[in-house]
Enzyme design. Sequence first.
Site, PDB file in Angstrom:
ATOM      1  N   CYS A  82      -6.220   9.763   7.862  1.00 19.19           N
ATOM      2  CA  CYS A  82      -5.332   9.900   6.701  1.00 19.19           C
ATOM      3  C   CYS A  82      -4.959  11.351   6.423  1.00 19.19           C
ATOM      4  O   CYS A  82      -4.011  11.618   5.694  1.00 19.19           O
ATOM      5  CB  CYS A  82      -5.975   9.292   5.470  1.00 19.19           C
ATOM      6  SG  CYS A  82      -6.285   7.524   5.648  1.00 19.19           S
ATOM      7  N   CYS A 200      -6.046  -0.646  -4.781  1.00 21.94           N
ATOM      8  CA  CYS A 200      -6.012  -0.292  -3.355  1.00 21.94           C
ATOM      9  C   CYS A 200      -4.601   0.157  -2.975  1.00 21.94           C
ATOM     10  O   CYS A 200      -3.621  -0.472  -3.388  1.00 21.94           O
ATOM     11  CB  CYS A 200      -6.378  -1.508  -2.497  1.00 21.94           C
ATOM     12  SG  CYS A 200      -7.996  -2.235  -2.886  1.00 21.94           S
ATOM     13  N   SER A 201      -4.513   1.213  -2.164  1.00 22.62           N
ATOM     14  CA  SER A 201      -3.194   1.662  -1.714  1.00 22.62           C
ATOM     15  C   SER A 201      -2.649   0.657  -0.703  1.00 22.62           C
ATOM     16  O   SER A 201      -3.404   0.012   0.013  1.00 22.62           O
ATOM     17  CB  SER A 201      -3.284   3.062  -1.103  1.00 22.62           C
ATOM     18  OG  SER A 201      -4.185   3.074  -0.014  1.00 22.62           O
ATOM     19  N   ILE A 203      -0.128  -0.974   2.498  1.00 25.70           N
ATOM     20  CA  ILE A 203       0.445  -0.688   3.817  1.00 25.70           C
ATOM     21  C   ILE A 203       1.871  -0.181   3.584  1.00 25.70           C
ATOM     22  O   ILE A 203       2.647  -0.838   2.887  1.00 25.70           O
ATOM     23  CB  ILE A 203       0.477  -1.977   4.670  1.00 25.70           C
ATOM     24  CG1 ILE A 203      -0.937  -2.509   4.932  1.00 25.70           C
ATOM     25  CG2 ILE A 203       1.255  -1.757   5.966  1.00 25.70           C
ATOM     26  CD1 ILE A 203      -1.747  -1.706   5.908  1.00 25.70           C
ATOM     27  N   HIS A 322       1.148   4.758   1.027  1.00 26.73           N
ATOM     28  CA  HIS A 322       0.227   5.524   1.873  1.00 26.73           C
ATOM     29  C   HIS A 322       0.510   5.290   3.350  1.00 26.73           C
ATOM     30  O   HIS A 322      -0.266   4.653   4.062  1.00 26.73           O
ATOM     31  CB  HIS A 322      -1.215   5.148   1.521  1.00 26.73           C
ATOM     32  CG  HIS A 322      -2.261   5.904   2.265  1.00 26.73           C
ATOM     33  ND1 HIS A 322      -2.047   7.162   2.797  1.00 26.73           N
ATOM     34  CD2 HIS A 322      -3.547   5.574   2.585  1.00 26.73           C
ATOM     35  CE1 HIS A 322      -3.158   7.551   3.408  1.00 26.73           C
ATOM     36  NE2 HIS A 322      -4.067   6.623   3.306  1.00 26.73           N
TER      37      HIS A 322
END
Lengths: 381, 381
Positions: A82, A200-201, A203, A322
Site C-alpha cells: 500500500c 473498511c476501505s 476495492i 484505496h
Amino acid sequence: MSVFITGAGTSHFGKQSHLSPAELAWTAVGEALADRASAGGVLPPFDAVYVGSVFGEPGVAMRALQGYALTGLPIITVENACASGTSAMHEAATAIRQGRYQEVLVLGLEQMSTLFKGPIIPQQSDTEGRTGLAMPSLYAMEASRWLHEGRVTPEQLASVSVKNHRHAMHNDRAQYSGEYTVEQVLGSVMISDPLTLLQCSPISDGAAAVVLSATSASPRDVELLASAQQAGGPWDHRSPDVWGYQLISDTALAAMELAGLGPDDVDLAEVHDAFTIGELTTTEALGLAPQGMAGHYAESGRTALGGQLPVNPSGGLLSRGHPLGATGVAQAAEVVWQLRGEAGGRQVDGAQVGLVETMGGGVSGVDGNACVVALFGRRGI
Amino acid sequence: MSVFITGAGTSHFGKQSHLSPAELAWTAVGEALADRASAGGVLPPFDAVYVGSVFGEPGVAMRALQGYALTGLPIITVENACASGTSAMHEAATAIRQGRYQEVLVLGLEQMSTLFKGPIIPQQSDTEGRTGLAMPSLYAMEASRWLHEGRVTPEQLASVSVKNHRHAMHNDRAQYSGEYTVEQVLGSVMISDPLTLLQCSPISDGAAAVVLSATSASPRDVELLASAQQAGGPWDHRSPDVWGYQLISDTALAAMELAGLGPDDVDLAEVHDAFTIGELTTTEALGLAPQGMAGHYAESGRTALGGQLPVNPSGGLLSRGHPLGATGVAQAAEVVWQLRGEAGGRQVDGAQVGLVETMGGGVSGVDGNACVVALFGRRGI
C-alpha cells in the site's frame, strides 16, 4: 537540495473497470502536466519517472506514459504494497535532493476491480494465507486489542468512518461519501469483528500524479520538506504496541527531524485509514494525539474539518478510495491542494504544513512491512 | 564513488513449484551473504535492499528477507519487466555512488511456474494482446526481418541455441543443457515462425542476489564500473533497425562512456537471449560484432566458450532459464564469478571486463520498454 511539488493531478476514484489502466493514468498525468505547465509557463523535460503500482502488468507504466509521449526516460516502477506510491515519491525526491535529477514525474496507478471481486486474500502459501490473516483480520485484531484495553470505544471507531465519509462529500473525485450516523456504521455488515463494512476501505481503481522539481516555478508551489521510508523490524509479540505502531512512530520521527518540525507544526494530515482503527493508531503513533486520545479526537470533531487538526480531509482511503499504488500519491496531491488553498469545500483554512503517512502491507513476524511519512509546507515554511 | 560487488549467489533455476518464493530467495541470499562474509570476515549491516520482481505478491521481498532477519531496512521492489533485476541493481548502485548508502543487498526473485502454464500472454486490453503480439511473436518478427534482409540465416539463429545449451552443460544451476545439433534446434516444435521451441527461453523459477558495497572488502572483489538504464523513445516504423536495437545501442554507449571503455575492452558478455534472435541483435547493437556479423560469430564459435568473445557463458536465458526479475541479477552474478576466476568448467580465461545487458518488455509504439547495460571489471581495471 530542495524539492518542490510543481504539479498535481488525479483521476476519479472508484470502480472503473471500463477504463484501461493507461486511461486511468492519463487523467491524472494530464492534470498534473497541465498544472505544471500553468505554473511555469512551459513544461520542462522530465529526467525520469517513478511509478507506484502493486498489481500492474509489466509495461503498464510505459503504456500510460506513451499517451503523453513521455518515452525515452528511465522508468522505475516501485512495489511496496500500500506504500508503493509514497515509496516511489520518496525515491524520486531523494534523486532530486542528491542532484541526480531536476524534474521527475511520480505516478501512482492501480486498477483493482478487474482483478478482485472480493477482499484481497493472501496467498495460501504464506503464513497469513494459511491462518486467514487477510488485511481486515489483521486490523480487526488491532481494534480488538484497543477495545480490550479501553483505549478506544466502538462508537469512536465508527466516528472515523462518519467523519471521513462526510469529508468526502466535498470531494467530487471520491469513491464514496455520505452523511452516516455512528449507528449506521456499527450496523453495517460485519467484515471482521469488530470492523463493519463502512469501516473498511473499498476495492478501487484510480491514478494520481505529482511533478517533483529541484526549483520552484511559482509562488504557489508547495515544498516537500522531508520524507522518510522504513520497514519494520522483527515483531515482538510481547510488545505493548499494536502491529505497525512502532514503525509509524519511528518513520515519523525520522521525517520530522529532517524537516526540523514537530507534531504541533502539522495543520492537516492524510493518513492510512485503510480501516477505521488504522486512522486512530496512526494519529497517536504520529504524535498528533496523546496516547488514548485519538478516538476522542475523532468523536469530538477535533480531527474533522473545522477542528484543530483535520485528518483525512479528502475522505481518506475509507471514502476517497484505496487503489493501492495510487493512494500515496493521491494523499500528496490532496496536501498540495490544501496548502495552495485550492481544496474548495474541504479547505483547511490557513494550512501551512501538511503530513502524509502510508503503511504498506502486513507480513507475519515483522512490525510493519513498509511505512512512508512525508511533510509538505508552503514556501518559506 | 566506486561500487564493488562483494557477494553473489543464486538459487537453482528451473520449474520449482514445490518451493515458495521466499524459499527460492533464501538460497540466493544465503549464498550471497556467506560470500560477502567470507570476503570481509564479518557481515556488515545493510542500509537498504533493492529487489527486482515482476509477478511477486505484495510483501514477497519482506517474506524472503525475514528469513535472514534482514528487517527494519528500506526495501524498494522494482518492476521493469525483464529488466527488473538490473534496474534494481542500477538504482542500488546509484544510491551508493551518490553517498546515500554504503552496503546494499540486491535481490532478483521470480516464481513463474505456479502462475503460467504456457507462454505469457499480454492482457487482451493492450494493443499487444489484441493483435496477438506475445513476446515470441515480437521476436519472431525481428528474426523474419533479418532473415529477409539476409543479415542472418536460420542455421545461424539455431547455432545460438546450440552454443548456449552447450555452455549450460558446465553450469549445474541451469534449467536446461545439452548437446544439440542445428538440425535438432530447427526441427523442434514451432512456437512463432521462424522461432522453434529450442530458440525460446523457458518459464523458470529462480532467485539471484548480489551485495553492492562502497568499499572493497577483498582483492577478489569485482567493481561495477558503470551502469545505465534507459527506456525507448517513440518507435519509428520506417526505422531500418529492428525493435529495441537503437535503445540497446544508446544504453550501451551511455554505460561505456561512463566506464571509459569500448566494446573492444569486453572479454565476455551476458546478454538478453530471451530468443535466439535477441542474442544476435543485441551483440550487434552493443558493438560486440560488426553489422551483419553476429550470426557468423555465433556459428563460427567466436562467441562460444574458447572463442574470442564468449557470449552467455552461463547458458543465458535460453538454457540457464529466465525467471524475469531474477535474470538480470543472475547475469551479474555470472560475470562476478567469471572475473574472479571462479566459473569452473565455463571459465573465460583471463577475463578482465564483463558486460551485462537486459532488455525489458515489449510495448507497441515504443522502441524498447527498458534496457540496462552494466560493465564490471577486476579491481584496478
